[in-house]
Design a protein around this motif. Structure first.
Motif, PDB file in Angstrom:
ATOM      1  N   VAL A 156       4.994   7.612  13.048  1.00  0.00           N
ATOM      2  CA  VAL A 156       5.604   7.723  11.726  1.00  0.00           C
ATOM      3  C   VAL A 156       4.480   7.704  10.712  1.00  0.00           C
ATOM      4  CG1 VAL A 156       7.116   6.635  10.018  1.00  0.00           C
ATOM      5  CG2 VAL A 156       7.738   6.580  12.449  1.00  0.00           C
ATOM      6  N   GLN A 157       4.413   8.736   9.887  1.00  0.00           N
ATOM      7  CA  GLN A 157       3.404   8.830   8.838  1.00  0.00           C
ATOM      8  C   GLN A 157       3.967   8.219   7.566  1.00  0.00           C
ATOM      9  OE1 GLN A 157       0.222  10.371   9.270  1.00  0.00           O
ATOM     10  NE2 GLN A 157      -0.239   9.340   7.341  1.00  0.00           N
ATOM     11  N   LEU A 158       3.267   7.216   6.998  1.00  0.00           N
ATOM     12  CA  LEU A 158       3.738   6.536   5.798  1.00  0.00           C
ATOM     13  C   LEU A 158       2.963   7.003   4.574  1.00  0.00           C
ATOM     14  CD1 LEU A 158       3.963   2.878   7.186  1.00  0.00           C
ATOM     15  CD2 LEU A 158       5.813   4.556   7.004  1.00  0.00           C
ATOM     16  N   LYS A 159       3.614   6.969   3.411  1.00  0.00           N
ATOM     17  CA  LYS A 159       2.935   7.309   2.157  1.00  0.00           C
ATOM     18  C   LYS A 159       2.000   6.204   1.725  1.00  0.00           C
ATOM     19  CE  LYS A 159       6.645  10.248   0.322  1.00  0.00           C
ATOM     20  NZ  LYS A 159       7.649  10.409  -0.759  1.00  0.00           N
ATOM     21  N   HIS A 160       2.378   4.977   2.035  1.00  0.00           N
ATOM     22  CA  HIS A 160       1.539   3.837   1.680  1.00  0.00           C
ATOM     23  C   HIS A 160       1.866   2.698   2.625  1.00  0.00           C
ATOM     24  CE1 HIS A 160       5.094   1.882  -0.092  1.00  0.00           C
ATOM     25  NE2 HIS A 160       5.379   3.062  -0.626  1.00  0.00           N
ATOM     26  N   VAL A 161       0.945   1.778   2.756  1.00  0.00           N
ATOM     27  CA  VAL A 161       1.121   0.609   3.594  1.00  0.00           C
ATOM     28  C   VAL A 161       0.889  -0.627   2.718  1.00  0.00           C
ATOM     29  CG1 VAL A 161       0.289  -0.687   5.600  1.00  0.00           C
ATOM     30  CG2 VAL A 161       0.335   1.827   5.651  1.00  0.00           C
ATOM     31  N   PRO A 162       1.784  -1.603   2.717  1.00  0.00           N
ATOM     32  CA  PRO A 162       1.596  -2.801   1.898  1.00  0.00           C
ATOM     33  C   PRO A 162       0.234  -3.447   2.154  1.00  0.00           C
ATOM     34  CG  PRO A 162       3.792  -2.773   2.843  1.00  0.00           C
ATOM     35  CD  PRO A 162       3.046  -1.640   3.467  1.00  0.00           C
ATOM     36  N   SER A 163      -0.395  -3.906   1.088  1.00  0.00           N
ATOM     37  CA  SER A 163      -1.734  -4.488   1.194  1.00  0.00           C
ATOM     38  C   SER A 163      -1.736  -5.727   2.087  1.00  0.00           C
ATOM     39  CB  SER A 163      -2.262  -4.848  -0.198  1.00  0.00           C
ATOM     40  OG  SER A 163      -1.363  -5.741  -0.859  1.00  0.00           O
ATOM     41  N   SER A 164      -0.567  -6.386   2.234  1.00  0.00           N
ATOM     42  CA  SER A 164      -0.491  -7.589   3.048  1.00  0.00           C
ATOM     43  C   SER A 164      -0.708  -7.285   4.517  1.00  0.00           C
ATOM     44  CB  SER A 164       0.881  -8.253   2.876  1.00  0.00           C
ATOM     45  OG  SER A 164       1.918  -7.364   3.238  1.00  0.00           O
TER      46      SER A 164
END
Length: 321
Positions: free
Chosen positions: A312-320
């Motif tokens: 799954v390609q994500l637009k962003h990943v949470p910094s946590s």
């Protein structure tokens, strides 16, 4: 379906297929509408709220609450669009002769280009994106672009890879026929690291899961009719592969983007083995931080085999994370 059917005999194709006729075939456009009931029913069909009907993250997929103007749409909901054209993946293609009992849905790929509305009238534009001779079988790629009705704005693209047993051998054995309009989407080349998964999510399917999922368009009797399932070599009806994909993508979304549908850009999967309703799915996930890509592998807890893999390609990943 999600894997090769263990039929006792292979029916022969009546006529050799004509590749030139197939790749030049034009499908009629198909317009249809859907609403929030369809979206909610799909979410329930792929397990949303089944473990906890009060789950804060999944209620947004089936119910408007806390000031929501509409329910949110799971990215894999768009996979149900392919069943709005003809008889799902069993499209009538002049020049292509095969026994539909031996049609296998082996891979699927989705691109999402913008927010998927919870209600809309849309149009499917379908084309043959690939055709390959594999000797005893043919591989057909169907590409479905879905646009808002009366607009060229594309919401999403589905690409279905279909394995047609008994339909190959139509080209010169020294130069097998191959045709493709796309670059390799990497679904066949996914390798998993030896490291411990970044996340593992366990989800139990209901005994009625395939029947519930069929209400979103998965009408193949293999998923609902015990007599048909027995005739094709299975002890019970099996879960649609795209239903299992819905479970896997929910696991990725819970683990890496707080169940936010807008975070998902692309989904790629390969169907490896069957799942029986009532079994437990365990999804292992590895995050490639720089690429924002989550590789996943889903297994059946009771029997062990991997049934699905991809990314799954994500637009962003949470910094946590």
């Amino acid at each position: 379906m999600a894997m090769a059917r263990s039929a006792s005999a292979m029916a022969s194709v009546v006529k050799a297929i004509d590749p030139a006729m197939i790749v030049s075939h034009k499908f009629p456009e198909v317009t249809f509408g859907y609403d929030e009931r369809d979206v909610a029913l799909y979410s329930l069909g792929v397990g949303a709220c089944s473990a906890d009907a009060e789950d804060e993250k999944e209620l947004q997929l089936v119910y408007q609450r806390n000031g929501q103007s509409s329910i949110k749409v799971l990215p894999t909901f768009v996979s149900s669009f392919i069943f709005k054209s003809g008889n799902g993946l069993r499209l009538d293609v002049p020049g292509l002769n095969y026994d539909p009992k031996f049609l296998l849905h082996v891979q699927h790929y989705i691109e999402i280009y913008g927010p998927i509305p919870s209600r809309a009238n849309v149009t499917n534009k379908i084309k043959i994106a690939g055709l390959h001779d594999r000797g005893k079988a043919a591989i057909l790629e169907l590409e479905t672009l879905t646009c808002l009705e009366g607009s060229d704005d594309v919401l999403c693209m589905n690409r279905s890879t279909i394995y047609l047993r008994g339909a190959g051998g139509f080209s010169n054995s020294s130069r097998p026929f191959t045709y493709a309009t796309y670059a390799d989407n990497e679904v066949s080349n996914v390798t998993f690291p030896d490291s411990t998964p970044c996340a593992v999510y366990e989800d139990h399917t209901q005994n009625s899961q395939a029947l519930l999922c069929s209400l979103s368009g998965h009408l193949d009797p293999l998923h609902s009719d015990p007599t048909f399932a027995h005739a094709t070599g299975f002890p019970h009806p099996i879960l649609p592969g795209l239903c299992t994909l819905g479970f896997a993508v929910r696991a990725v979304m819970r683990s890496f983007c707080s169940m936010e549908p807008a975070a998902v850009e692309r989904i790629s999967c390969r169907f490896l083995h069957q799942v029986y309703p009532g079994e437990t799915l365990v999804t292992e996930m590895w995050l490639q931080g720089q690429s924002r890509r989550v590789y996943y592998r889903t297994k059946v807890k009771e029997r062990g085999p991997a049934v699905l893999s991809g990314y799954v390609q994500l637009k962003h990943v949470p910094s946590s994370l």
